[in-house]
Design an enzyme around this catalytic site. Sequence first.
Site, PDB file in Angstrom:
ATOM      1  CD  GLU A  96      10.142  12.242  11.730  1.00 35.03           C
ATOM      2  OE1 GLU A  96       8.937  11.950  11.781  1.00 35.03           O
ATOM      3  OE2 GLU A  96      11.012  11.469  11.281  1.00 35.03           O
ATOM      4  CD  GLU A 153      11.353  -0.726   8.632  1.00 28.28           C
ATOM      5  OE1 GLU A 153      10.933  -0.228   7.583  1.00 28.28           O
ATOM      6  OE2 GLU A 153      12.112  -1.708   8.671  1.00 28.28           O
ATOM      7  CE  LYS A 164      -2.210   3.043   1.885  1.00 35.66           C
ATOM      8  NZ  LYS A 164      -1.865   4.414   1.478  1.00 35.66           N
ATOM      9  CB  CYS A 187      13.335   7.638   8.939  1.00 38.33           C
ATOM     10  SG  CYS A 187      14.426   6.512   8.087  1.00 38.33           S
TER      11      CYS A 187
END
Length: 491
Positions: A398, A254, A180, A290
Amino acid sequence: MKTANEIREFHNIINGNLISSSSGTRIESIDPSTGKVWATFPCSTSQDAESAVEAARAAFEEWSSRPAMERAAFLRQIGDLIIQHGEELAELETRDNGWVIKETSYGLIPSLASLWYDAAGATAVGSKGETVQLGPTSVGYTLREPLGVVVGVLPWNSPLFTFSIKAAYALAAGNTVIIKPSEMASIASLRYGELINKILPPGILNVVSGNGVEVGDTLVSHPGVNKISLTGSGGTARAIAQSIARKPKPMILELGGKSPNIVFADADLDKAAQGVTIYGIFSGNAGQLCVGGSRILIQRSIFDEMIIKMKEVIAQQIQLGDPMNPKSSMGPIANSSQYDKVCSYIELGKKEGGEVIIGGRHGGAALLPDDPQLADGYWVEPTLIKVNSNSLRICQEEIFGPVATVIPFDTEEEAIAIANDSAFGLGAGVWTSNLDRAHRMIRQLESGNVWVNLFRRVGPELPFGGQKDSGFGTDSILEYTREKTCYIEIG
Ligand code: NAD
């Protein structure tokens, strides 16, 4: 200017067929460098997601019962095919999310092929169990089995890498797979799935595009799905955990990061200046990484010297520009909502008392005035914000863009305390020439990955995973298998 007939259409891959959404609805893909539509893809429905699960379930028996070496042969062919179509795939990834073509062509494509070749080599490991002699007449052993249907949920910042690392190892273990992709960047994944389906029999690998709340949720909560691997945000991880709470299933998560990149006075400062800026954050997909080293910690005695060196490196080595131009080293932000988020964090940083020491500007008209085609793209300058406290929101949350905070520290203990003062634990960099210090830091940093005198290297040779709110598990063949224990009396 693009015209309507230049807009390309892409499709889902379900049971080996190219299929549109059952509702007929499509999502427009925006080129982040221009802000213009360049392609469309299916806005799939729950019904489409269910068809993909049905196809993957139907294909499972045939795929899982093939000998491991036969599966390996398919995976090697996929690696070869990626190299053959490398130019096309690199261009699609670059148009999808603005990651500069220099990096998608020369770095990304070979790394994708390596993953498929590595997964091919790992098929034997994925079917290996243990034998234990339990007594003179009894023996025990373990069997490794595939799990069934695996769903891989992808982020927008690195679609082809995350697609590959999930699909390659899940398939190697004998599972069938549904991918997806993110609704913010689906094109490269849809074409990738189409190419892979030229090699695999139907139903073994399916790709369904659409929104997370409908397609994503239908897939992850479907009783016919046995494992989920999400690369994405903590919010999505929590939504999935709630959705499957009544019938839990294993997950690999993750998630995000806020990596510290720590420079000691005894480091090679020229190397460190390049490592914390270019490799640390700015060159890789405009900081939308990331593991991006978005908190740069510098020992106070070399603070001013390092700032001068970092400014020089950025001025010499960062060329902001059209991501399709091989000379560009930094492209745009991948989509408009992320652009707004990054810009608002720069403003927040100023309000919180941070001092913008490099960059801070945004907008195509301001940053790339010579190229009017790029005026409506999502451009942000490489930005460094000096702060005196790690507790500010710009140090804790973040940002996911070309923005790093720069924080001074005095002692090793203080550097560790600042580095670990974070909800995240994905990556950490240490720049030092003192081997004892390097080992002390490695042991004390709360991070899934630590790099000493380099930053951001990843590869199939070693696992990649997070600690704390950065997630758990790694995309590797053993995580896509389960163990069965057998006892036999032979006396
Ligand atoms: P996101 O969480 O918004 O979306 C990720 C995916 O989840 C998308 O495909 C989305 O459609 C889907 N999704 C959303 N809601 C869902 C639901 N309820 N059920 C099922 N699926 C759902 O993340 P993003 O903004 O696309 O990606 C950026 C994030 O990914 C950042 O936090 C970044 O750090 C992280 N990331 C982590 C790694 C890593 O390896 N740790 C790598 C790349 C990106």
